[in-house]
Scaffold this motif. Structure first.
Motif: not given
Length: 122
Positions: A8-12, A83-87, A121-122
């Motif tokens: 899914g979609l998550v913020q950084a 701790d997801l990152k855009p990369e 998303s960043s």
């Protein structure tokens, strides 16, 4: 057959939990793994473990942030991503293999799911 879910979609800085169910009465993979793919990177290794979880590998890029776990009774593999990152954005694939070794290359796995998309998303 391997079926992934949880993308899914998550913020950084956020978290997601991916799951993969190995279905089929006779399919019990010894090794299971997560790989990810982007248009720029082909099937990058993320993490893998054996059926008991005693053997576990992580790529350097996710070590300390991602945790792989296995529920052998349910033939399920999970990946907790913190701790997801855009990369980290990619399509994540579950992979499995019956051979008695845990590899870190996509050549080491003969069974693949269709993938689940992770967007950060960043």
């Amino acid at each position: 057959q391997l079926d992934e879910s949880g993308g899914g979609l998550v913020q950084a800085g956020g978290s997601l939990r991916l799951s993969c169910v190995a279905s089929g009465q006779t399919f019990t993979p010894y090794a299971m793994a997560w790989f990810r793919q982007t248009p720029e990177i082909e099937r990058e290794f993320v993490s893998a473990n054996d059926w008991s979880g005693a053997i576990t590998y992580y790529s350097d890029s996710v070590k300390g942030r991602f945790t792989i776990s296995r529920d052998s009774a349910k033939n399920t593999l999970n990946l907790q991503m913190n701790d997801l990152k855009p990369e980290d954005a990619a399509k994540y694939f579950c992979a499995g293999d019956r051979r008695l070794r845990v590899g870190q290359s996509y050549h080491d796995f003969n069974y693949w799911g269709r993938g689940t998309q992770v967007t950060v998303s960043s």
